[in-house]
Motif scaffolding. Sequence first.
Motif, PDB file in Angstrom:
ATOM      1  N   GLN A 198       0.859  -1.181   0.000  1.00  0.00           N
ATOM      2  CA  GLN A 198       0.000   0.000   0.000  1.00  0.00           C
ATOM      3  C   GLN A 198       0.899   1.235   0.000  1.00  0.00           C
ATOM      4  N   PRO A 199       0.464   2.352  -0.596  1.00  0.00           N
ATOM      5  CA  PRO A 199       1.326   3.541  -0.634  1.00  0.00           C
ATOM      6  C   PRO A 199       1.771   4.017   0.740  1.00  0.00           C
ATOM      7  N   ASP A 200       0.900   3.853   1.745  1.00  0.00           N
ATOM      8  CA  ASP A 200       1.221   4.337   3.095  1.00  0.00           C
ATOM      9  C   ASP A 200       2.487   3.687   3.641  1.00  0.00           C
ATOM     10  N   ALA A 201       2.731   2.440   3.268  1.00  0.00           N
ATOM     11  CA  ALA A 201       3.883   1.721   3.816  1.00  0.00           C
ATOM     12  C   ALA A 201       5.192   2.387   3.397  1.00  0.00           C
ATOM     13  N   LEU A 202       5.323   2.715   2.122  1.00  0.00           N
ATOM     14  CA  LEU A 202       6.552   3.359   1.657  1.00  0.00           C
ATOM     15  C   LEU A 202       6.644   4.792   2.159  1.00  0.00           C
ATOM     16  N   SER A 203       5.503   5.482   2.242  1.00  0.00           N
ATOM     17  CA  SER A 203       5.513   6.853   2.751  1.00  0.00           C
ATOM     18  C   SER A 203       6.005   6.899   4.191  1.00  0.00           C
ATOM     19  N   ALA A 204       5.493   5.990   5.023  1.00  0.00           N
ATOM     20  CA  ALA A 204       5.886   5.966   6.436  1.00  0.00           C
ATOM     21  C   ALA A 204       7.353   5.583   6.584  1.00  0.00           C
ATOM     22  N   ALA A 205       7.788   4.569   5.857  1.00  0.00           N
ATOM     23  CA  ALA A 205       9.173   4.118   5.970  1.00  0.00           C
ATOM     24  C   ALA A 205      10.138   5.202   5.502  1.00  0.00           C
ATOM     25  N   THR A 206       9.784   5.923   4.443  1.00  0.00           N
ATOM     26  CA  THR A 206      10.652   6.986   3.941  1.00  0.00           C
ATOM     27  C   THR A 206      10.696   8.163   4.904  1.00  0.00           C
ATOM     28  N   ALA A 207       9.560   8.486   5.505  1.00  0.00           N
ATOM     29  CA  ALA A 207       9.549   9.565   6.501  1.00  0.00           C
ATOM     30  C   ALA A 207      10.426   9.196   7.701  1.00  0.00           C
ATOM     31  N   ASP A 208      10.323   7.953   8.170  1.00  0.00           N
ATOM     32  CA  ASP A 208      11.180   7.509   9.278  1.00  0.00           C
ATOM     33  C   ASP A 208      12.654   7.566   8.887  1.00  0.00           C
ATOM     34  N   LEU A 209      12.936   7.154   7.640  1.00  0.00           N
ATOM     35  CA  LEU A 209      14.311   7.189   7.137  1.00  0.00           C
ATOM     36  C   LEU A 209      14.827   8.625   7.133  1.00  0.00           C
ATOM     37  N   TYR A 210      14.032   9.576   6.639  1.00  0.00           N
ATOM     38  CA  TYR A 210      14.451  10.981   6.603  1.00  0.00           C
ATOM     39  C   TYR A 210      14.729  11.503   8.011  1.00  0.00           C
ATOM     40  N   ARG A 211      13.876  11.141   8.944  1.00  0.00           N
ATOM     41  CA  ARG A 211      14.056  11.649  10.313  1.00  0.00           C
ATOM     42  C   ARG A 211      15.394  11.192  10.886  1.00  0.00           C
ATOM     43  N   ARG A 212      15.701   9.923  10.710  1.00  0.00           N
ATOM     44  CA  ARG A 212      16.977   9.394  11.196  1.00  0.00           C
ATOM     45  C   ARG A 212      18.148  10.021  10.461  1.00  0.00           C
ATOM     46  N   TRP A 213      18.008  10.205   9.148  1.00  0.00           N
ATOM     47  CA  TRP A 213      19.060  10.798   8.322  1.00  0.00           C
ATOM     48  C   TRP A 213      19.340  12.238   8.755  1.00  0.00           C
ATOM     49  N   LEU A 214      18.279  13.011   8.982  1.00  0.00           N
ATOM     50  CA  LEU A 214      18.438  14.401   9.399  1.00  0.00           C
ATOM     51  C   LEU A 214      19.081  14.495  10.779  1.00  0.00           C
ATOM     52  N   ARG A 215      18.653  13.644  11.691  1.00  0.00           N
ATOM     53  CA  ARG A 215      19.201  13.701  13.037  1.00  0.00           C
ATOM     54  C   ARG A 215      20.663  13.285  13.073  1.00  0.00           C
TER      55      ARG A 215
ATOM     56  N   ARG B 111      14.064  -1.761   5.482  1.00  0.00           N
ATOM     57  CA  ARG B 111      13.765  -3.063   6.097  1.00  0.00           C
ATOM     58  C   ARG B 111      13.306  -2.880   7.535  1.00  0.00           C
ATOM     59  N   ASP B 112      14.008  -2.012   8.255  1.00  0.00           N
ATOM     60  CA  ASP B 112      13.710  -1.820   9.669  1.00  0.00           C
ATOM     61  C   ASP B 112      12.363  -1.134   9.865  1.00  0.00           C
ATOM     62  N   ALA B 113      12.172   0.005   9.177  1.00  0.00           N
ATOM     63  CA  ALA B 113      10.947   0.791   9.365  1.00  0.00           C
ATOM     64  C   ALA B 113       9.747   0.176   8.653  1.00  0.00           C
ATOM     65  N   GLY B 114      10.007  -0.552   7.568  1.00  0.00           N
ATOM     66  CA  GLY B 114       8.890  -1.049   6.782  1.00  0.00           C
ATOM     67  C   GLY B 114       8.446  -2.455   7.087  1.00  0.00           C
ATOM     68  N   ALA B 115       9.178  -3.164   7.946  1.00  0.00           N
ATOM     69  CA  ALA B 115       8.840  -4.571   8.203  1.00  0.00           C
ATOM     70  C   ALA B 115       7.411  -4.722   8.704  1.00  0.00           C
ATOM     71  N   HIS B 116       7.034  -3.905   9.700  1.00  0.00           N
ATOM     72  CA  HIS B 116       5.675  -4.020  10.254  1.00  0.00           C
ATOM     73  C   HIS B 116       4.618  -3.409   9.364  1.00  0.00           C
ATOM     74  N   GLN B 117       5.073  -2.661   8.313  1.00  0.00           N
ATOM     75  CA  GLN B 117       4.125  -2.079   7.350  1.00  0.00           C
ATOM     76  C   GLN B 117       3.871  -3.012   6.171  1.00  0.00           C
ATOM     77  N   GLY B 118       4.634  -4.089   6.071  1.00  0.00           N
ATOM     78  CA  GLY B 118       4.439  -5.027   4.974  1.00  0.00           C
ATOM     79  C   GLY B 118       5.347  -4.810   3.795  1.00  0.00           C
ATOM     80  N   LEU B 119       6.327  -3.894   3.896  1.00  0.00           N
ATOM     81  CA  LEU B 119       7.292  -3.720   2.809  1.00  0.00           C
ATOM     82  C   LEU B 119       8.164  -4.978   2.701  1.00  0.00           C
ATOM     83  N   LEU B 120       8.380  -5.406   1.493  1.00  0.00           N
ATOM     84  CA  LEU B 120       9.286  -6.529   1.253  1.00  0.00           C
ATOM     85  C   LEU B 120      10.514  -6.001   0.529  1.00  0.00           C
ATOM     86  N   VAL B 121      11.658  -6.040   1.191  1.00  0.00           N
ATOM     87  CA  VAL B 121      12.898  -5.509   0.635  1.00  0.00           C
ATOM     88  C   VAL B 121      13.836  -6.676   0.356  1.00  0.00           C
ATOM     89  N   SER B 122      14.292  -6.800  -0.892  1.00  0.00           N
ATOM     90  CA  SER B 122      15.170  -7.910  -1.247  1.00  0.00           C
ATOM     91  C   SER B 122      16.329  -7.422  -2.099  1.00  0.00           C
TER      92      SER B 122
END
Length: 470
Positions: A308-325, A459-470
Amino acid sequence: MRKVPVGPTTAGAGLTGDRVVAAGSAARTLVAVTARALRGDDCGDLGHPGPLSRFTGAPEPVRSAAAARAAGRAALSPGQVADVDAEGVAGWFVDQYPARRWPGAVLGSPHGAAAHLAVALGVPWLPAGFEVAAHWARGAVDRPDAALDHGAALAGRLLAGNARVHVRQVHCPASRGASAGATVSLAVRWRSLPTAYARFLAEGLEPGAPVLLLHDARTWPVRDEGSGHSFQVGCPASGLDPVDFHPDAHALRQVLRSAGGDGARWTPADVTSPAAFAENGVESGFEHDAREWGGRHGHPLHRVVVPQPDALSAATADLYRRWLRRAGKTGDRLVVECGRLLDPWQVLRAGLVPYWCENATRRRVQGVEWWLAGSEPFSSVDVLPEPPGVRSPALAGLPQWLAVAGFGRRRRALDRGSARGYPVTAVPTRRATEVLRNQPYDLPVPPPLRMAEALAALRDAGAHQGLLVS
């Protein structure tokens, strides 16, 4: 820096990529915003108020008729459809990027978070397909069977000159309103890696640079008889379910009434597959060809399957937050973008965390609400709701958008320009730029992410959202 041409010319027709790819379509918008961000530019030149802006306060039938006329004028004629050169379109996409060496590339399904991810990585984003709008002179928004007949003939013309694509026709009055009765929407998907892409990657990628392929895994009932043309009524982006496009569905009657149609005339085409990938899916041949090309040239291909689009949106937002910090920034200022209202360069310049909603449907807005409810609070939340230009029972109301902004601890802002006339107005992409330019500077920009870091974070942020990263 490479000069961006108007578009490739189709042999003998003078048809350019700029003319072929539907205005406002996702792939077109996302390539434009990504290329600008990688050049250090914002999107202040993207989109201007359309001819429908003067009809904002007009009665619904008047506004719908104006929308249908505008869509018909912008669409390709049947003769122009026959002149479409899919390879030329691929060349138009890659020519929008500067000529330089890239540490990787992102390919695949259109998604706003993919553009933000590509910009954080400092790499181009390229779509696995594009949308074409074709004129339907005697069309009817409430006649999907007639749309299928007309679209099949158009697809045959396009396929005659483009053997390496599949054409998915989408008839969806819920997402396209009255324009679904004036034009036929054709999602053209490459079944192999376009030559222009292969050349661009071969010339532009650094040795060993990885390629990331994003695949929208949503499904939808489809009619596909194996001719290279398939057909679906409705789409996931409508915010409705396939059952809502049944003649007896209350939601369908509401949609057709708003678009100037009659539910009594609705006769859907039979489907041959109850669960095929929807219009934004990636053709298996494209993925196979990209993987084989990467193997031959030493560029590993990684795949992210998005349920679902929400899964990638959430994972990318989490990624940005960690990257910025990690770069010493707060990572506490969020911008919620929607549809075409995004500007990756201004997001980067201001040190914002971006969350992208595919559209203004309740499901997508609920997605950001759930993510915010489970996230560390943000000090500020700015919301840019793109008005879809249509009425639908699946749309989020302004109170739901205001609830999203309400998650901000100190600043809670809903863009008034986007909200004015919602949901039937049309707002250009540059509106996002105008709003985000008012955000304070937070420079310097963090060093680019490495692909390995991004994959680990997804992988870390998206696992519980259903993202499959390979």
